[in-house]
Design an enzyme around this catalytic site. Structure first.
Site, PDB file in Angstrom:
ATOM      1  N   GLU A  21     -23.869  -7.366 -28.607  1.00 49.87           N
ATOM      2  CA  GLU A  21     -23.294  -8.250 -29.637  1.00 49.87           C
ATOM      3  C   GLU A  21     -21.990  -8.776 -29.056  1.00 49.87           C
ATOM      4  OE1 GLU A  21     -24.816  -9.037 -32.336  1.00 49.87           O
ATOM      5  OE2 GLU A  21     -26.366  -7.506 -32.470  1.00 49.87           O
TER       6      GLU A  21
ATOM      7  N   LYS B 119     -17.705   5.412 -27.476  1.00 51.27           N
ATOM      8  CA  LYS B 119     -16.481   5.060 -26.740  1.00 51.27           C
ATOM      9  C   LYS B 119     -15.852   3.896 -27.510  1.00 51.27           C
ATOM     10  CE  LYS B 119     -14.439   2.728 -24.171  1.00 51.27           C
ATOM     11  NZ  LYS B 119     -13.192   2.053 -24.631  1.00 51.27           N
TER      12      LYS B 119
ATOM     13  N   CYS C 235     -15.660 -11.871 -34.918  1.00 52.89           N
ATOM     14  CA  CYS C 235     -16.550 -12.633 -34.041  1.00 52.89           C
ATOM     15  C   CYS C 235     -17.225 -13.777 -34.784  1.00 52.89           C
ATOM     16  CB  CYS C 235     -17.607 -11.704 -33.454  1.00 52.89           C
ATOM     17  SG  CYS C 235     -18.483 -10.785 -34.732  1.00 52.89           S
TER      18      CYS C 235
ATOM     19  N   GLU D 153     -13.593 -19.173 -26.627  1.00 56.11           N
ATOM     20  CA  GLU D 153     -13.272 -18.205 -27.684  1.00 56.11           C
ATOM     21  C   GLU D 153     -11.806 -17.776 -27.566  1.00 56.11           C
ATOM     22  OE1 GLU D 153     -14.777 -14.099 -27.624  1.00 56.11           O
ATOM     23  OE2 GLU D 153     -15.270 -14.319 -29.741  1.00 56.11           O
TER      24      GLU D 153
HETATM   25  P1  NAD Z   1     -13.943  -6.045 -24.837  1.00 54.25           P
HETATM   26  O1  NAD Z   1     -15.202  -6.585 -24.277  1.00 54.25           O
HETATM   27  O2  NAD Z   1     -12.694  -6.181 -24.060  1.00 54.25           O
HETATM   28  O3  NAD Z   1     -14.079  -4.487 -25.146  1.00 54.25           O
HETATM   29  C1  NAD Z   1     -15.112  -3.987 -25.971  1.00 54.25           C
HETATM   30  C2  NAD Z   1     -15.362  -2.539 -25.609  1.00 54.25           C
HETATM   31  O4  NAD Z   1     -15.929  -2.485 -24.299  1.00 54.25           O
HETATM   32  C3  NAD Z   1     -14.119  -1.665 -25.567  1.00 54.25           C
HETATM   33  O5  NAD Z   1     -14.420  -0.392 -26.077  1.00 54.25           O
HETATM   34  C4  NAD Z   1     -13.822  -1.581 -24.078  1.00 54.25           C
HETATM   35  O6  NAD Z   1     -13.102  -0.436 -23.706  1.00 54.25           O
HETATM   36  C5  NAD Z   1     -15.227  -1.540 -23.514  1.00 54.25           C
HETATM   37  N1  NAD Z   1     -15.366  -1.940 -22.104  1.00 54.25           N
HETATM   38  C6  NAD Z   1     -14.579  -2.769 -21.377  1.00 54.25           C
HETATM   39  N2  NAD Z   1     -15.044  -2.863 -20.113  1.00 54.25           N
HETATM   40  C7  NAD Z   1     -16.142  -2.085 -20.038  1.00 54.25           C
HETATM   41  C8  NAD Z   1     -17.073  -1.773 -19.008  1.00 54.25           C
HETATM   42  N3  NAD Z   1     -16.949  -2.272 -17.783  1.00 54.25           N
HETATM   43  N4  NAD Z   1     -18.095  -0.943 -19.283  1.00 54.25           N
HETATM   44  C9  NAD Z   1     -18.245  -0.437 -20.525  1.00 54.25           C
HETATM   45  N5  NAD Z   1     -17.392  -0.689 -21.541  1.00 54.25           N
HETATM   46  C10 NAD Z   1     -16.358  -1.510 -21.308  1.00 54.25           C
HETATM   47  O7  NAD Z   1     -13.790  -6.712 -26.288  1.00 54.25           O
HETATM   48  P2  NAD Z   1     -12.569  -6.595 -27.280  1.00 54.25           P
HETATM   49  O8  NAD Z   1     -11.441  -7.408 -26.737  1.00 54.25           O
HETATM   50  O9  NAD Z   1     -12.355  -5.178 -27.643  1.00 54.25           O
HETATM   51  O10 NAD Z   1     -13.185  -7.314 -28.571  1.00 54.25           O
HETATM   52  C11 NAD Z   1     -13.179  -8.693 -28.745  1.00 54.25           C
HETATM   53  C12 NAD Z   1     -14.505  -9.311 -28.397  1.00 54.25           C
HETATM   54  O11 NAD Z   1     -15.562  -8.672 -29.123  1.00 54.25           O
HETATM   55  C13 NAD Z   1     -14.596 -10.765 -28.776  1.00 54.25           C
HETATM   56  O12 NAD Z   1     -15.205 -11.484 -27.733  1.00 54.25           O
HETATM   57  C14 NAD Z   1     -15.473 -10.768 -30.003  1.00 54.25           C
HETATM   58  O13 NAD Z   1     -16.157 -11.975 -30.252  1.00 54.25           O
HETATM   59  C15 NAD Z   1     -16.408  -9.662 -29.690  1.00 54.25           C
HETATM   60  N6  NAD Z   1     -17.031  -9.149 -30.914  1.00 54.25           N
HETATM   61  C16 NAD Z   1     -18.354  -9.412 -31.129  1.00 54.25           C
HETATM   62  C17 NAD Z   1     -18.954  -8.980 -32.295  1.00 54.25           C
HETATM   63  C18 NAD Z   1     -20.413  -9.247 -32.570  1.00 54.25           C
HETATM   64  O14 NAD Z   1     -20.965  -8.604 -33.463  1.00 54.25           O
HETATM   65  N7  NAD Z   1     -21.044 -10.146 -31.865  1.00 54.25           N
HETATM   66  C19 NAD Z   1     -18.209  -8.253 -33.229  1.00 54.25           C
HETATM   67  C20 NAD Z   1     -16.862  -8.009 -32.965  1.00 54.25           C
HETATM   68  C21 NAD Z   1     -16.281  -8.453 -31.799  1.00 54.25           C
END
Ligand code: NAD
Length: 481
Positions: free
Chosen positions: A248, A173, A282, A385
């Protein structure tokens, strides 16, 4: 404009209820694709296809056969390199030069690396008096892979490659904000010869398709990369069914600069750490801690570096090094933080505005690389963040104070230390509370090393054998002799 359905059981498939959503190009705000909008019924169909595939011939494949498939997928990505790089740039707003240099080569490398890792994987043997123990690895089963928008293909392939390599079947997803390259990857995986149902893709929103995937009783594990608040919802949802879980999550990483650093290389390295991919990685170092004696000179040089090298421009122009943010909504969040920085007493040393770009990019989600000084190191701007092109700079007096400031945030993903004092580099790297530290560099990646965070930055590690272990169950067999 593209129409992109789900991929279920090896076939493109619309949503059961026919629902769709629109994906827009952030650099122009023009529509890019219409995607199927997944919900519970679509996740059910994808999980059922993944279950059928798991119990079919895929379940009897050898590591060598699966490694060959991963190599064939890598070949397929290389064959569509230009198309993928342009699609990633269009969907995210990142410069096409960055997609060509980083995102797409890394997607290829992820498949090639895990092909090798799977071929060379070994398990343990524990002889004891009168018996022999040996460990075998079984696939986890059906794994749900949920990914964010900042490095769409790079992060999805980082999970798909070890998941398939270890013999699982997948329901992915991708982020609803940047779904296009995941759809292209599904085509590539099947063109490479994957059996039907081994890789399934459900597009849609987190609260709908994502939540249904995490809650699904027939899914054995979830590998999630995204924000910390979302990670908490995912963890709570997965807990009641005891799914294996890798998280992550977010970061607010410190770049710690000592006065004895190599000045020019450090300025360039710290600027890159702060602003690569418009600050939307990130691992980005958005809290820059500088020894007081160097602070003013460093800020001056950092501002000059940022202004000389990070002018926002058309992401499709190969000369552009700094593109747009991922969406107007995300830019509004970033702008809110710059307003907060002002209200918290910060000085905008550079940036802090939307750039003026000619049409059609005047409608894009562009924002200047922004350096803020004069804020308290524990201010909200300096500890929350932002995940955009905003870095704050703070002075410190002693090594102990630098470590304490670096550690005062709730996150613990990554950090960097810039010094020529070897012993201090090791001390500070050891004392910083985070999963990954770079010394005199940033984002230098060996795919074997553990990748992941501590504190609110996540649970578990990816990379090398950590990924192979996550995507499998170790089973001990004890034979009496
Ligand atoms: P997000 O948490 O909004 O979304 C991430 C994914 O989760 C998307 O596919 C979204 O549709 C899905 N999602 C949202 N709600 C959900 C739920 N209730 N159940 C299951 N899936 C759900 O994050 P984003 O805005 O897409 O990305 C930015 C964030 O990701 C930042 O906080 C960044 O630090 C983090 N990030 C972390 C890493 C790492 O390796 N630690 C890498 C890249 C990004």
């Amino acid at each position: 404009m593209k129409t992109m359905p789900h991929f279920i059981g090896g076939e493109p498939r619309p949503s059961a209820d026919g629902a769709t959503f629109e994906d827009r190009a952030p650099a122009t705000d023009l529509p890019l694709a219409t995607l199927s909008r997944g919900a519970e019924a679509d996740v059910d169909a994808a999980v059922s296809a993944a279950r059928d595939a798991l119990t079919g011939p895929w379940g009897d494949t050898t590591p060598e056969q699966r490694a060959d498939l991963l190599d064939a997928i890598a070949d397929g990505i290389e064959a569509r390199f230009d198309e993928l790089a342009q699609a990633e740039s269009d969907d995210t707003g990142k410069p096409v030069s960055l997609a060509r240099a980083v995102d797409i080569p890394r997607a290829v490398a992820n498949f090639r690396f895990f092909a090798g890792a799977v071929r060379h994987d070994e398990t343990g043997c524990h002889p004891m008096p009168g018996a022999l123990n040996y460990t075998v690895r079984k696939p986890l089963g059906i794994v749900g892979l949920i990914t964010p928008w900042n490095l769409p293909l790079y992060l999805l392939t980082w999970k798909v490659a070890p998941a398939l390599g270890m013999g699982n079947t997948v329901v992915a997803k991708p982020s609803e904000v940047t779904p296009v390259t995941a759809g292209l990857l599904a085509e590539i995986i099947y063109d490479a010869g994957a059996p039907a149902g081994v890789f399934n893709l459900v597009h849609g929103f987190g609260a709908e398709a994502g939540q249904a995937l995490v809650a699904h009783p027939d899914v054995d594990g979830i590998s999630f990369t995204g924000g910390t608040a979302t990670g908490a919802v995912v963890a709570a949802t997965a807990a009641s069914s005891f799914k294996k879980l890798s998280l992550e999550l977010g970061g607010k990483n410190a770049s710690v600069v000592f006065a004895d650093c190599d000045f020019d290389a450090t300025v360039a390295g710290v600027a890159r750490a702060a602003f690569a991919n418009q600050g939307q990685i990130c691992l980005c170092g958005s809290r820059i801690l500088v020894e007081r004696s160097l602070h003013d000179r460093f800020v001056e040089a950092l501002v000059a570096e940022v202004e000389a090298t990070r002018a926002p421009g058309d992401p499709s122009d190969p000369a552009t090094a700094f593109g747009s943010l991922v969406s107007p909504a995300h830019r509004a969040k970033v702008e809110g933080y710059v307003e907060l920085a002002r209200s918290e007493g910060g000085t905008i040393a550079t940036g802090g505005r939307r750039p003026m770009l000619p049409a059609p990019h005047d409608a894009g989600a562009f924002y200047e690389a922004t350096v803020v000084t004069g804020l308290a190191h524990d201010s909200r701007t300096a500890t929350e963040e932002i995940f955009g092109p905003v870095a704050t700079v703070h002075a410190f007096d002693t090594e102990e104070e630098a470590v304490a400031i670096a550690n005062e945030v709730r996150y613990g993903l990554a950090g960097s230390v810039w010094t020529n004092d070897l012993r201090r580099a090791h001390r500070v790297a050891g004392a910083m509370e985070s999963g990954m530290i770079w010394v005199n560099t940033w984002l230098k990646r060996d795919l074997r090393v553990p990748f992941g965070g501590v504190k609110d930055s996540g649970v578990g590690r990816e990379g090398g054998r950590h990924s192979l272990e996550f995507f499998s169950e170790s089973k001990n067999i004890c034979v009496a002799l």
